[in-house]
Design a protein around this motif. Structure first.
Motif, PDB file in Angstrom:
ATOM      1  N   GLU A 363      -0.161   3.903 -98.603  1.00 55.20           N
ATOM      2  CA  GLU A 363       0.648   3.029 -99.433  1.00 55.20           C
ATOM      3  C   GLU A 363       1.331   3.813-100.541  1.00 55.20           C
ATOM      4  OE1 GLU A 363      -1.483  -0.292-100.938  1.00 55.20           O
ATOM      5  OE2 GLU A 363      -1.390  -1.390 -99.048  1.00 55.20           O
ATOM      6  N   SER A 364       2.530   3.363-100.892  1.00 51.56           N
ATOM      7  CA  SER A 364       3.320   4.063-101.896  1.00 51.56           C
ATOM      8  C   SER A 364       2.672   3.975-103.279  1.00 51.56           C
ATOM      9  CB  SER A 364       4.736   3.491-101.961  1.00 51.56           C
ATOM     10  OG  SER A 364       5.485   4.110-102.988  1.00 51.56           O
ATOM     11  N   THR A 365       2.675   5.084-103.973  1.00 49.89           N
ATOM     12  CA  THR A 365       2.238   5.103-105.360  1.00 49.89           C
ATOM     13  C   THR A 365       3.426   5.009-106.312  1.00 49.89           C
ATOM     14  OG1 THR A 365       2.293   7.538-105.345  1.00 49.89           O
ATOM     15  CG2 THR A 365       0.190   6.471-104.827  1.00 49.89           C
ATOM     16  N   TYR A 366       4.625   4.842-105.747  1.00 56.40           N
ATOM     17  CA  TYR A 366       5.839   4.768-106.566  1.00 56.40           C
ATOM     18  C   TYR A 366       6.356   3.336-106.678  1.00 56.40           C
ATOM     19  CZ  TYR A 366      10.526   5.766-108.297  1.00 56.40           C
ATOM     20  OH  TYR A 366      11.683   5.780-109.044  1.00 56.40           O
ATOM     21  N   ASP A 367       6.555   2.667-105.522  1.00 53.46           N
ATOM     22  CA  ASP A 367       7.038   1.280-105.526  1.00 53.46           C
ATOM     23  C   ASP A 367       6.679   0.654-104.183  1.00 53.46           C
ATOM     24  OD1 ASP A 367       8.416  -1.128-105.469  1.00 53.46           O
ATOM     25  OD2 ASP A 367      10.161  -0.341-106.536  1.00 53.46           O
ATOM     26  N   ARG A 368       5.606  -0.114-104.168  1.00 55.04           N
ATOM     27  CA  ARG A 368       5.114  -0.671-102.906  1.00 55.04           C
ATOM     28  C   ARG A 368       6.031  -1.731-102.309  1.00 55.04           C
ATOM     29  NH1 ARG A 368      -1.458  -1.351-103.749  1.00 55.04           N
ATOM     30  NH2 ARG A 368      -1.868   0.863-104.244  1.00 55.04           N
ATOM     31  N   LYS A 369       6.853  -2.358-103.150  1.00 52.66           N
ATOM     32  CA  LYS A 369       7.750  -3.384-102.630  1.00 52.66           C
ATOM     33  C   LYS A 369       8.912  -2.777-101.846  1.00 52.66           C
ATOM     34  CE  LYS A 369       6.809  -6.892-106.166  1.00 52.66           C
ATOM     35  NZ  LYS A 369       7.408  -7.740-107.236  1.00 52.66           N
ATOM     36  N   VAL A 370       9.378  -1.625-102.289  1.00 52.43           N
ATOM     37  CA  VAL A 370      10.521  -0.979-101.628  1.00 52.43           C
ATOM     38  C   VAL A 370      10.052  -0.044-100.524  1.00 52.43           C
ATOM     39  CG1 VAL A 370      12.457   0.615-101.970  1.00 52.43           C
ATOM     40  CG2 VAL A 370      12.004  -1.185-103.645  1.00 52.43           C
ATOM     41  N   TYR A 371       9.060   0.772-100.824  1.00 50.42           N
ATOM     42  CA  TYR A 371       8.580   1.782 -99.869  1.00 50.42           C
ATOM     43  C   TYR A 371       7.277   1.259 -99.261  1.00 50.42           C
ATOM     44  CZ  TYR A 371      12.043   4.295-102.543  1.00 50.42           C
ATOM     45  OH  TYR A 371      13.218   4.653-103.168  1.00 50.42           O
ATOM     46  N   ASP A 372       7.448   0.449 -98.215  1.00 50.05           N
ATOM     47  CA  ASP A 372       6.308  -0.286 -97.656  1.00 50.05           C
ATOM     48  C   ASP A 372       6.126  -0.029 -96.166  1.00 50.05           C
ATOM     49  OD1 ASP A 372       8.564  -1.554 -96.749  1.00 50.05           O
ATOM     50  OD2 ASP A 372       7.915  -3.581 -97.282  1.00 50.05           O
ATOM     51  N   SER A 373       6.621   1.108 -95.680  1.00 48.26           N
ATOM     52  CA  SER A 373       6.496   1.436 -94.261  1.00 48.26           C
ATOM     53  C   SER A 373       6.145   2.908 -94.116  1.00 48.26           C
ATOM     54  CB  SER A 373       7.816   1.147 -93.531  1.00 48.26           C
ATOM     55  OG  SER A 373       8.820   2.070 -93.954  1.00 48.26           O
TER      56      SER A 373
END
Length: 415
Positions: A363-373
């Motif tokens: 899972e993204s540690t930067y922005d989970r809503k945008v980088y979710d794949s």
């Protein structure tokens, strides 16, 4: 179609595309090896016989303005009609920014009136699809409608993501649900409209006076006019994709690499036009393999490419492997590089020995809503120095220099 004006809404930022739209608007993002997303809507217009078009821009419009220009690639550089770029403007008392989709059209009422259209077609400039708008308009006229909304059926478990139309047996819209938790239908609005101009002009003027309105066609205008009982759904059964997320953008590009792609870029009767640089033919060395991929002009391929979209002017060095990836214009990939499940933005340099998109998902540690794949994204005009290792679901920002030997674990970022 002399009495019809096309209005393309092209001002959106497309925040869910992350770094891909930090420097340019979503309609200007590259797609399919040589196009930009707005090319598909512009091409639909001219293929449908609509030659009077206004393009409403707002967010970082410079590249889009330059790309469209006077419209020559689309045969829109003409006296009778043509394309006009419509941007927010300042008056003596205020600076006017478009507050919503309906407000964008309202702010350009004078432009529309100059063309004296009987009907306007309001279009989104950030979807990938082919549609004959003339059939759409004729359907609108045949129904005696004041508004017609292009719709398509979606899986019921995905209906909560869309504006949903509830219709009667004659396709008259009897109820509109905006992203409902419990949808009553699976007929989703595509954000593509035909309006009778004299009618919708009055509605837009009234909506502009309503301080409680968000001035949006889907949220405000369509629900208000349902009482006329002259709002209809136009069932669309062709290809349509919203490429508003990183995963959907990546998937829609890679669909083009299938032996029989669901979207046909090669239809001689429905061409997609664009403004692109003239380049030499692509070169593929005799010792390398290219499988199920799009290789655009100007490319030099010395490595292996598998199930990927390679845009214009890309160089891929010896021993490099590109798999399931989208590589944008003028990217330079060095020797012995591995790129998997990635999007590499334009003008980026990836030097020898790098590995990008490798490892396991995190899972993204930067922005989970945008980088979710599992997709790794590298922004434009960046340099990845030698022997870097970048995992899956990683984002590298625009205009970055990643030092030699840097390791970014899956789910991480370099901004």
């Amino acid at each position: 179609m002399q009495n019809i004006l096309g209005l393309i809404l092209a001002g959106g930022q497309g925040t869910r595309l992350g770094v891909l739209t930090e420097k340019i608007p979503k309609p200007a993002v590259q797609f399919g090896g040589k196009y930009r997303i707005i090319d598909f809507t512009l091409s639909n217009c001219v293929n449908s016989g609509i030659y009077s078009i206004g393009v409403l821009t707002q967010y970082r419009p410079h590249l889009l303005n330059r790309h469209i220009g006077i419209g020559k690639p689309w045969d829109l550089d003409r006296k009778g009609g043509g394309v006009t770029i419509l941007q927010p403007y300042s008056t003596l008392t205020e600076s006017i920014w478009f507050k919503g989709t309906a407000d964008a059209v309202y702010q350009n009422i004078e432009f529309v009136d100059e063309h004296q259209p009987e009907y306007i077609v309001v279009l989104s400039g950030d979807h990938i699809y082919s549609m004959d708008y003339s059939e759409f308009v004729y359907y609108h006229i045949s129904k005696g409608a004041v508004a017609t909304i292009a719709c398509m059926e979606v899986p019921l478990n995905e209906a909560h993501r869309f504006g949903i139309m509830v219709t009667d047996i004659d396709n008259k819209v009897v109820e509109f649900q905006e992203k409902p938790k419990e949808p009553k239908s699976n007929l989703a609005s595509l954000g593509i409209y035909v309006f009778t101009w004299d009618f919708i002009k009055k509605v837009l003027i009234e909506d502009a006076k309503d301080e409680s309105s968000e001035h949006d066609f889907g949220k405000n205008v369509i629900p208000k006019i349902l009482s006329t009982e002259k709002v209809y759904a136009f069932p669309f059964e062709g290809y349509w994709r919203d490429v508003g997320t990183i995963l959907s953008y990546w998937e829609t590009n890679l669909e083009l690499t299938r032996p029989i792609p669901p979207f046909n870029l090669y239809d001689p009767n429905w061409r997609v036009y664009t403004r692109s640089e003239e380049m030499q033919p692509a070169y593929i060395s005799d010792e390398r393999t290219v499988r199920n991929s799009i290789i655009s002009e100007g490319c030099e391929i010395y490595g292996t490419v598998d199930a990927s979209v390679i845009s214009q002017g890309v160089t891929i060095g010896e021993g490099s492997i590109i798999k399931n990836s989208v590589i944008m214009t003028r990217v330079v990939v060095g020797k012995n590089v591995v790129i998997e499940d990635s999007i590499i933005s334009e003008n980026t340099v990836i030097k020898d020995g790098c590995k990008i998109g490798v490892g396991n998902f995190a899972e993204s540690t930067y922005d989970r809503k945008v980088y979710d794949s599992h997709i790794t994204v590298v922004g434009m005009d960046s340099i990845i120095e030698e022997n870097c290792e970048i995992g899956k679901n990683v984002v590298v920002g625009n205009d970055r220099i990643v030092p030699k030997g840097t390791k970014v674990s899956s789910g991480g970022y370099y901004m």
